[in-house]
Structure formats: C-alpha cells, structure tokens
Design an enzyme around this catalytic site. Sequence first.
Site, PDB file in Angstrom:
ATOM      1  N   LEU A  23     -23.128  41.538  -8.530  1.00 16.10           N
ATOM      2  CA  LEU A  23     -23.104  41.457  -7.063  1.00 16.10           C
ATOM      3  C   LEU A  23     -24.500  41.698  -6.514  1.00 16.10           C
ATOM      4  O   LEU A  23     -24.884  42.821  -6.215  1.00 16.10           O
ATOM      5  CB  LEU A  23     -22.104  42.468  -6.493  1.00 16.10           C
ATOM      6  CG  LEU A  23     -20.661  42.334  -7.009  1.00 16.10           C
ATOM      7  CD1 LEU A  23     -19.803  43.490  -6.509  1.00 16.10           C
ATOM      8  CD2 LEU A  23     -20.073  40.994  -6.584  1.00 16.10           C
ATOM      9  N   GLU A  40     -12.219  59.493  -9.812  1.00 17.38           N
ATOM     10  CA  GLU A  40     -13.419  58.993 -10.493  1.00 17.38           C
ATOM     11  C   GLU A  40     -14.147  60.141 -11.164  1.00 17.38           C
ATOM     12  O   GLU A  40     -14.469  61.151 -10.526  1.00 17.38           O
ATOM     13  CB  GLU A  40     -14.364  58.301  -9.506  1.00 17.38           C
ATOM     14  CG  GLU A  40     -15.598  57.721 -10.190  1.00 17.38           C
ATOM     15  CD  GLU A  40     -16.621  57.171  -9.206  1.00 17.38           C
ATOM     16  OE1 GLU A  40     -17.828  57.208  -9.540  1.00 17.38           O
ATOM     17  OE2 GLU A  40     -16.224  56.702  -8.130  1.00 17.38           O
ATOM     18  N   GLY A  41     -14.415  59.987 -12.446  1.00 18.83           N
ATOM     19  CA  GLY A  41     -15.141  61.007 -13.180  1.00 18.83           C
ATOM     20  C   GLY A  41     -16.630  60.970 -12.907  1.00 18.83           C
ATOM     21  O   GLY A  41     -17.103  60.310 -11.975  1.00 18.83           O
ATOM     22  N   VAL A  52     -18.330  51.262  -8.047  1.00 17.11           N
ATOM     23  CA  VAL A  52     -18.017  49.893  -7.631  1.00 17.11           C
ATOM     24  C   VAL A  52     -16.601  49.538  -8.075  1.00 17.11           C
ATOM     25  O   VAL A  52     -15.793  49.005  -7.304  1.00 17.11           O
ATOM     26  CB  VAL A  52     -19.031  48.893  -8.217  1.00 17.11           C
ATOM     27  CG1 VAL A  52     -18.570  47.461  -7.962  1.00 17.11           C
ATOM     28  CG2 VAL A  52     -20.411  49.111  -7.607  1.00 17.11           C
ATOM     29  N   THR A  65     -23.116  56.498 -18.107  1.00 17.61           N
ATOM     30  CA  THR A  65     -23.494  56.580 -16.703  1.00 17.61           C
ATOM     31  C   THR A  65     -24.126  55.241 -16.294  1.00 17.61           C
ATOM     32  O   THR A  65     -24.557  54.459 -17.146  1.00 17.61           O
ATOM     33  CB  THR A  65     -24.483  57.749 -16.473  1.00 17.61           C
ATOM     34  OG1 THR A  65     -24.646  57.960 -15.068  1.00 17.61           O
ATOM     35  CG2 THR A  65     -25.825  57.470 -17.116  1.00 17.61           C
ATOM     36  N   GLU A  66     -24.129  54.961 -15.006  1.00 19.47           N
ATOM     37  CA  GLU A  66     -24.726  53.735 -14.470  1.00 19.47           C
ATOM     38  C   GLU A  66     -24.059  52.461 -14.982  1.00 19.47           C
ATOM     39  O   GLU A  66     -24.726  51.469 -15.270  1.00 19.47           O
ATOM     40  CB  GLU A  66     -26.244  53.682 -14.763  1.00 19.47           C
ATOM     41  CG  GLU A  66     -27.034  54.849 -14.204  1.00 19.47           C
ATOM     42  CD  GLU A  66     -26.970  54.951 -12.680  1.00 19.47           C
ATOM     43  OE1 GLU A  66     -26.893  53.900 -12.017  1.00 19.47           O
ATOM     44  OE2 GLU A  66     -26.990  56.091 -12.165  1.00 19.47           O
ATOM     45  N   LYS A 126     -13.238  62.209  -5.943  1.00 13.90           N
ATOM     46  CA  LYS A 126     -14.428  62.403  -6.776  1.00 13.90           C
ATOM     47  C   LYS A 126     -14.639  63.911  -6.867  1.00 13.90           C
ATOM     48  O   LYS A 126     -15.423  64.504  -6.118  1.00 13.90           O
ATOM     49  CB  LYS A 126     -15.632  61.712  -6.117  1.00 13.90           C
ATOM     50  CG  LYS A 126     -16.957  61.871  -6.865  1.00 13.90           C
ATOM     51  CD  LYS A 126     -17.124  60.876  -7.981  1.00 13.90           C
ATOM     52  CE  LYS A 126     -18.519  60.962  -8.595  1.00 13.90           C
ATOM     53  NZ  LYS A 126     -18.678  60.020  -9.721  1.00 13.90           N
ATOM     54  N   LYS A 165     -19.017  52.706 -12.177  1.00 13.08           N
ATOM     55  CA  LYS A 165     -17.702  53.324 -11.973  1.00 13.08           C
ATOM     56  C   LYS A 165     -17.295  53.312 -10.513  1.00 13.08           C
ATOM     57  O   LYS A 165     -16.129  53.066 -10.182  1.00 13.08           O
ATOM     58  CB  LYS A 165     -17.689  54.763 -12.482  1.00 13.08           C
ATOM     59  CG  LYS A 165     -17.681  54.925 -13.979  1.00 13.08           C
ATOM     60  CD  LYS A 165     -17.399  56.360 -14.401  1.00 13.08           C
ATOM     61  CE  LYS A 165     -18.315  57.369 -13.758  1.00 13.08           C
ATOM     62  NZ  LYS A 165     -19.736  57.191 -14.136  1.00 13.08           N
ATOM     63  N   GLU A 214     -20.390  46.361  -1.106  1.00 10.98           N
ATOM     64  CA  GLU A 214     -19.777  46.489   0.217  1.00 10.98           C
ATOM     65  C   GLU A 214     -19.565  45.124   0.864  1.00 10.98           C
ATOM     66  O   GLU A 214     -18.571  44.872   1.531  1.00 10.98           O
ATOM     67  CB  GLU A 214     -20.643  47.376   1.120  1.00 10.98           C
ATOM     68  CG  GLU A 214     -20.678  48.831   0.696  1.00 10.98           C
ATOM     69  CD  GLU A 214     -19.332  49.511   0.768  1.00 10.98           C
ATOM     70  OE1 GLU A 214     -18.518  49.165   1.633  1.00 10.98           O
ATOM     71  OE2 GLU A 214     -19.078  50.401  -0.061  1.00 10.98           O
ATOM     72  N   ASP A 220     -20.060  43.425 -14.465  1.00 15.77           N
ATOM     73  CA  ASP A 220     -21.322  42.756 -14.795  1.00 15.77           C
ATOM     74  C   ASP A 220     -22.473  43.464 -14.085  1.00 15.77           C
ATOM     75  O   ASP A 220     -22.857  43.106 -12.968  1.00 15.77           O
ATOM     76  CB  ASP A 220     -21.271  41.274 -14.396  1.00 15.77           C
ATOM     77  CG  ASP A 220     -20.199  40.516 -15.160  1.00 15.77           C
ATOM     78  OD1 ASP A 220     -19.709  41.033 -16.187  1.00 15.77           O
ATOM     79  OD2 ASP A 220     -19.832  39.410 -14.723  1.00 15.77           O
ATOM     80  N   ASP A 244     -21.364  58.137  -3.683  1.00 11.47           N
ATOM     81  CA  ASP A 244     -20.171  57.658  -4.376  1.00 11.47           C
ATOM     82  C   ASP A 244     -18.907  58.210  -3.722  1.00 11.47           C
ATOM     83  O   ASP A 244     -17.931  57.489  -3.495  1.00 11.47           O
ATOM     84  CB  ASP A 244     -20.201  58.062  -5.854  1.00 11.47           C
ATOM     85  CG  ASP A 244     -21.312  57.392  -6.632  1.00 11.47           C
ATOM     86  OD1 ASP A 244     -21.920  56.429  -6.095  1.00 11.47           O
ATOM     87  OD2 ASP A 244     -21.592  57.808  -7.765  1.00 11.47           O
ATOM     88  N   GLY A 286     -20.340  60.431 -15.062  1.00  9.07           N
ATOM     89  CA  GLY A 286     -20.910  60.051 -16.341  1.00  9.07           C
ATOM     90  C   GLY A 286     -19.878  59.406 -17.242  1.00  9.07           C
ATOM     91  O   GLY A 286     -19.011  58.652 -16.790  1.00  9.07           O
TER      92      GLY A 286
END
Length: 229
Positions: A207, A116-117, A18, A12-13, A38, A16, A212, A177, A55, A119
């Site tokens: 970013l 998109e999953g 982005v 997670t985090e 989603k 995904k 966005e 990144d 998301d 986690g």
Amino acid sequence: MTERYFVTGTDTEVGKTVASCALLQAANRAGYRSAGYKPVASGSEMTADGLRNTDALALQRHSAVALSYAEVNPYTFAEPTSPHIISADEGRPIEARTLSEGLQALSQKAEWVLVEGAGGWFTPLSASYTFADWVQTERLPVILVVGVKLGCINHALLTAQAVQQAGLHLAGWIANDVIPPGKRHAEYLATLTRMLPAPLLGEIPYLEQGPEAAEPGQYLDLTALRPGT
C-alpha cells in the site's frame, strides 16, 4: 458469545497493525460490534492528551465500539524497545492480571475483540513472562501476520509451530506485502499456503498510499476464519 483473537507476527515491522485494522474493518462490514485491544505498546509520543501510541490509536479508530484510549492500551511506553526492558527501566511492571482485566472489559462491550501483540510471538513482558504465556492463559485463537519477503517462510513456520506447541488454535494467517512484490512472490505465497496449518484470510497488497486511504479490510475474508474452541 464474544469472539476473541490474538494477532501476532513473524517478526516486528511486518504490518501487524495494518492487518489488525483490516480485520476490524472486515468485522465491521460483517456487522460485528468490534473492539481493538493493544494491551502493551512501546514507541509512543507525548500529546496534549498524554502519551499515545499510533498503533493503539489506529485500533481505537477502527473499533465499532466507542472506547477510551486507556481501554485500548493500558500499558504505554515512550521508547521503541522490547516491553520488558522499558518496563523494568521505568519501574512499571506489566501485570498479566491487568491485561486480562482489560480484555474481559472489552469482551463485555463488544462481540468481536481483536488483541494485537507486540513484536513477535515470544516477546517478553518481564524477565520470566512472555506475551505467548499470556495468550496461552487466555486460550486465544491466533491469527498470524506474515510479512511477505525473503526469509518469511521459515519465520512463519516456526511461529505456527510454536503456537501449536502451546496448545493454541491457529485460526488463520494473513499475507502482508510489506515490500513491492518481487520475482518469487507467487512462489512464496504458494509455499506458505501449502505448509501453514491454517487458512489464508487474504493478501494485503503493498500500500504505497498508506493503509488509511486503501481500506485494507476489503482484501480479507473472515468467513475463512476457524475460531476454534
């Protein structure tokens, strides 16, 4: 025939969403009628329109096809926790059939669908069913998002191995990144590129101003994708 892909992450985090928005942007630039999906989202806020997940809203916004929120995100939960926990707590079971029906509906509207999953790869949807089980049923090619940081190589290789052991096609991976590049950043990327059994679709830089404003789709190359069968 509609191209369909499932986006998973090393954890997670790892960005995904982005990466998913970047993929939709790249697909739109390539002329596809894209749709983001989603199916399960936890960590949402109540709005004037009802419970909404940021998301899922981002995927809706970057889809080329006009979609209602319910089409993008059939299962929305407020608490930011594992879906199987909050689903059981609220007495709202997550049905695989509902996930599949939503995917089929989008596949009839769009020619390029991105799912998109939540986690990582084995995120549970119930006490005995995971997101990986559903992806295996739908035979979706997988795109892996790697949050480039210490520990990412092991997590990426384990996830890739699990995807392949499920008999699924790893269509590509994205280096995201999530922190400013450190001293060993280039070596991490070189190792991942050498060891992951899929093409690198691109590296999304850190970013600072937010995805966005940065249009992360510009950093991806969809021609490297291996859709599989």
